[in-house]
Design an enzyme around this catalytic site. Structure first.
Site, PDB file in Angstrom:
ATOM      1  N   LYS A   1      34.051  37.086  50.243  1.00  0.00           N
ATOM      2  CA  LYS A   1      33.855  36.150  49.128  1.00  0.00           C
ATOM      3  C   LYS A   1      33.243  34.816  49.584  1.00  0.00           C
ATOM      4  CE  LYS A   1      37.581  38.358  46.564  1.00  0.00           C
ATOM      5  NZ  LYS A   1      38.389  38.347  45.353  1.00  0.00           N
TER       6      LYS A   1
ATOM      7  N   PHE B   1      43.195  32.950  47.577  1.00  0.00           N
ATOM      8  CA  PHE B   1      44.492  33.498  47.951  1.00  0.00           C
ATOM      9  C   PHE B   1      44.331  35.000  48.144  1.00  0.00           C
ATOM     10  CE2 PHE B   1      48.297  30.728  47.521  1.00  0.00           C
ATOM     11  CZ  PHE B   1      47.622  29.530  47.402  1.00  0.00           C
TER      12      PHE B   1
ATOM     13  N   ASN C   1      50.284  40.864  34.855  1.00  0.00           N
ATOM     14  CA  ASN C   1      50.933  41.013  36.167  1.00  0.00           C
ATOM     15  C   ASN C   1      52.052  39.983  36.310  1.00  0.00           C
ATOM     16  OD1 ASN C   1      49.801  38.499  37.418  1.00  0.00           O
ATOM     17  ND2 ASN C   1      47.896  39.557  36.946  1.00  0.00           N
TER      18      ASN C   1
ATOM     19  N   ASP D   1      41.806  42.835  37.800  1.00  0.00           N
ATOM     20  CA  ASP D   1      40.558  43.416  38.291  1.00  0.00           C
ATOM     21  C   ASP D   1      39.962  44.386  37.287  1.00  0.00           C
ATOM     22  OD1 ASP D   1      40.595  42.070  40.745  1.00  0.00           O
ATOM     23  OD2 ASP D   1      42.054  43.487  41.549  1.00  0.00           O
TER      24      ASP D   1
ATOM     25  N   LYS E   1      46.313  48.767  15.781  1.00  0.00           N
ATOM     26  CA  LYS E   1      47.380  49.160  16.695  1.00  0.00           C
ATOM     27  C   LYS E   1      47.209  50.639  17.067  1.00  0.00           C
ATOM     28  CE  LYS E   1      52.337  49.664  17.080  1.00  0.00           C
ATOM     29  NZ  LYS E   1      53.580  49.893  16.352  1.00  0.00           N
TER      30      LYS E   1
HETATM   31  N1  CTP Z   1      40.009  36.691  42.360  1.00  0.00           N
HETATM   32  C1  CTP Z   1      39.019  36.232  41.517  1.00  0.00           C
HETATM   33  N2  CTP Z   1      38.521  37.042  40.542  1.00  0.00           N
HETATM   34  C2  CTP Z   1      38.990  38.301  40.401  1.00  0.00           C
HETATM   35  C3  CTP Z   1      39.992  38.791  41.268  1.00  0.00           C
HETATM   36  C4  CTP Z   1      40.483  37.956  42.244  1.00  0.00           C
HETATM   37  O1  CTP Z   1      38.589  35.083  41.674  1.00  0.00           O
HETATM   38  N3  CTP Z   1      38.495  39.062  39.431  1.00  0.00           N
HETATM   39  C5  CTP Z   1      40.522  35.777  43.402  1.00  0.00           C
HETATM   40  C6  CTP Z   1      41.994  35.480  43.297  1.00  0.00           C
HETATM   41  O2  CTP Z   1      42.217  34.327  42.482  1.00  0.00           O
HETATM   42  C7  CTP Z   1      42.371  35.224  44.734  1.00  0.00           C
HETATM   43  C8  CTP Z   1      41.403  36.114  45.515  1.00  0.00           C
HETATM   44  O3  CTP Z   1      40.335  36.415  44.628  1.00  0.00           O
HETATM   45  O4  CTP Z   1      42.131  33.887  45.124  1.00  0.00           O
HETATM   46  C9  CTP Z   1      41.992  37.405  45.999  1.00  0.00           C
HETATM   47  O5  CTP Z   1      42.628  38.075  44.944  1.00  0.00           O
HETATM   48  P1  CTP Z   1      43.397  39.436  45.207  1.00  0.00           P
HETATM   49  O6  CTP Z   1      43.939  39.929  43.915  1.00  0.00           O
HETATM   50  O7  CTP Z   1      44.314  39.287  46.382  1.00  0.00           O
HETATM   51  O8  CTP Z   1      42.253  40.375  45.731  1.00  0.00           O
HETATM   52  P2  CTP Z   1      41.082  41.153  45.057  1.00  0.00           P
HETATM   53  O9  CTP Z   1      39.806  40.470  45.437  1.00  0.00           O
HETATM   54  O10 CTP Z   1      41.324  41.335  43.579  1.00  0.00           O
HETATM   55  O11 CTP Z   1      41.150  42.537  45.837  1.00  0.00           O
HETATM   56  P3  CTP Z   1      42.277  43.694  45.798  1.00  0.00           P
HETATM   57  O12 CTP Z   1      42.882  43.626  44.426  1.00  0.00           O
HETATM   58  O13 CTP Z   1      41.502  44.915  46.052  1.00  0.00           O
HETATM   59  O14 CTP Z   1      43.248  43.343  46.896  1.00  0.00           O
END
Ligand code: CTP
Length: 401
Positions: free
Chosen positions: A343, A325, A210, A279, A289
Site C-alpha cells: 500500500k 493498521f 465487523n 473488503d 426485505k
Molecule cells: N483498508 C483500507 N481500505 C480497505 C481495506 C483496508 O484503507 N478497503 C486499510 C485499513 O484501514 C487498514 C489497512 O488497510 O489501515 C489494513 O487493513 P486490513 O483489514 O488489516 O487488511 P486488508 O488490506 O483488508 O487485507 P486482508 O483483509 O486480506 O488482511
C-alpha cells in the site's frame, strides 16, 4: 513512575457535585488530584467529598488568609502538570480573562505554566452573553483550552448551551493533554483519521459489519487534537463520544468511507487509517426485505475499493505521512510488512487478533510498529491513548526526516 499531578478547581455551580465524578475518574486513572474550591463551590458540595475522592487535602478559600495563598498558590501552580476548572462559572472565566487574581483559585491559575482546561457550566443566557463569549475568545487566543459546554436542559429549566461537559469527556481530554506533556508539535498541521467499522447493506434491515469499536482511531484523533492538530475524523457507526477538538464526518458504508477519507486527505499532512473497512459488499442491494425460503441463501459479494492503496498510489501529493493498521490472526509481522509495501505506506501498526489478544472494544492494546529502515518496535500492552501518542510521535519523525 510518579503520578502526573492535576490541580482541579471547583467553582460555585450546580455541576460542582457532578464534577466530583470527573475527579474520581482521574484518580482511578492514577492521576494525583489536588482540589481548590471557591467559597461558593462549598455551598453546593462539601470539601469532604473531594477530600475523600482524591485522598488529598482540599484547599478552600473560605478559611484561607491572603498570606497563605502567597505560599500555597505558587507551590500548587508550579507542581501542576495540568490544571482543570470544572465547573467554571462566568465569573471565574471573566476574572481569569481580565487578569483578576483575588482568591486561591484565580491566583493559582495566574501563576501556573501548566495547560489550563476550563469546563464552563452556566445558564444559556449567561453563556451566550457577548461578554462571556468575548472572555472565552480572549482565553482561547491565549492558549487556555475549553471543554464544552453541552446543549441540553439546564438546572434552571432553560434548554440550550451551558450544561457542563460529561465527566467522561472531561477526563478523556485531560488524559490526552497529560499524555501530550504540553507538546503542541502538531500545531498548524491537518491530521485525518478514519475509524470504526463499515456497514454494507444487504436490504433495508440487514447489513454486514465487523467487531471494530473505533476506540483506537478515536484515541489517535483525540491525541492529535490535544497536540494542536486540525483533525478530521471520518467515522463509521460507533457508540463513542466525539473526541475534543475534532471535526467528525459520519459515514456508514465502505464506499462512503473511501469518498470521505480521500476528500479529507486532499490537504492533509498525516492520514492514519484505523478503520476496519469491509473488503466486500453485497453485489446487489435489495430494496425490499429479503424473505426466507426453505433452502440455503447465497449472497454474492463484490470487492470494495482499498482506501489506503488509493492514497498510497500517488505519494507525490498529500498526505505527507500515510499510516495504516494491520489486524492479523497469523504471521503478524510478515503480513503487516507485506501490506506496508503493497500500500506504499510510511508506517504500519500491526495488531494481533485472536486467542487472548482481542483488542476489540478494549481500552488497551499491544501493537508492533513497522517502518521502512527501522527495526520492528513493540509497544504495549498499554492504553490505546498511550499507543495513539506513540504512533503520532513516529508520524512526526517521518515528517521531519
Ligand atoms: N483498508 C483500507 N481500505 C480497505 C481495506 C483496508 O484503507 N478497503 C486499510 C485499513 O484501514 C487498514 C489497512 O488497510 O489501515 C489494513 O487493513 P486490513 O483489514 O488489516 O487488511 P486488508 O488490506 O483488508 O487485507 P486482508 O483483509 O486480506 O488482511
Amino acid at each position: 513512575m510518579t503520578s502526573p499531578k492535576c490541580v482541579f478547581g471547583v467553582t460555585g455551580g450546580i455541576a460542582a457535585a457532578k464534577a466530583s465524578l470527573a475527579a474520581s475518574m482521574l484518580v482511578k486513572a492514577c492521576v494525583d488530584v489536588h482540589v481548590i474550591m471557591t467559597k461558593s463551590a462549598c455551598e453546593f458540595v462539601t470539601p469532604l467529598t473531594y477530600r475523600t475522592i482524591t485522598a488529598n487535602p482540599v484547599t478552600v478559600d473560605m478559611f484561607a488568609e491572603p498570606d497563605e495563598w502567597n505560599v500555597k498558590h505558587v507551590s500548587l501552580a508550579q507542581s501542576a502538570d495540568v490544571f482543570v476548572v470544572a465547573p467554571a462559572t462566568a465569573n471565574l472565566i471573566g476574572k481569569v480573562a481580565s487578569g483578576i487574581a483575588d482568591d486561591m483559585l484565580t491566583t493559582t491559575i495566574m501563576a501556573t505554566r501548566a495547560p489550563v482546561i476550563i469546563v464552563p457550566a452556566m445558564n444559556t443566557g449567561m453563556y451566550t452573553n457577548p461578554i462571556v463569549q468575548r472572555n472565552i475568545a480572549t482565553l482561547t487566543d491565549l492558549g487556555y483550552r475549553f471543554v464544552g459546554p453541552e446543549c441540553g436542559r439546564l438546572a434552571c429549566g432553560d434548554t440550550g448551551p451551558g450544561r457542563m461537559a460529561e465527566p467522561e469527556r472531561i477526563v478523556e481530554y485531560v488524559l490526552h493533554v497529560l499524555e501530550a506533556q504540553g507538546r503542541a508539535d502538531l500545531a498548524g498541521l491537518k491530521v485525518v483519521v478514519n475509524a470504526g467499522p463499515t456497514r454494507e447493506a444487504i436490504d433495508p434491515i440487514r447489513f454486514i459489519s465487523n467487531r471494530s469499536s473505533g476506540k483506537m482511531g478515536y484515541a489517535v484523533a483525540g491525541a492529535a487534537a490535544a497536540r494542536g492538530a486540525r483533525v478530521t475524523l471520518v467515522s463509521g457507526p460507533v457508540s463513542l463520544s466525539r473526541p475534543e477538538g475534532c471535526e467528525i464526518v459520519a459515514v456508514e458504508s465502505a464506499e462512503q468511507m473511501l469518498e470521505a477519507t480521500v476528500a479529507a486527505a486532499a490537504d492533509a499532512d498525516i492520514v492514519v487509517a484505523t478503520a476496519a473497512v469491509a473488503d466486500y459488499t453485497p453485489a446487489h442491494y435489495s430494496e425490499s426485505k429479503l424473505k426466507k425460503g426453505d433452502g440455503e441463501l447465497s449472497l454474492e459479494l463484490a470487492r470494495t475499493g482499498d482506501i489506503l492503496a488509493r492514497l498510497g498510489a500517488d505519494r507525490t501529493s498529500s498526505p505527507r505521512v500515510l499510516v495504516g493498521f494491520a489486524a492479523e490472526t497469523d504471521d503478524l509481522l510478515a503480513n503487516a510488512q507485506a501490506k506496508l509495501a503493497r500500500k506504499n505506506l510510511d508506517m504500519i501498526v500491526a495488531n494481533r487478533i485472536g486467542g487472548d489478544d482481542s483488542p476489540f472494544g478494549s481500552d488497551s492494546n499491544s501493537v508492533v510498529i513497522l517502518r521502512p529502515g527501522h527495526n520492528p518496535e513493540p509497544i504495549g500492552p498499554a492504553s490505546k491513548l498511550h499507543i495513539a501518542h506513540a504512533i503520532l510521535d513516529r508520524a512526526i519523525s517521518v515528517l521531519v526526516d
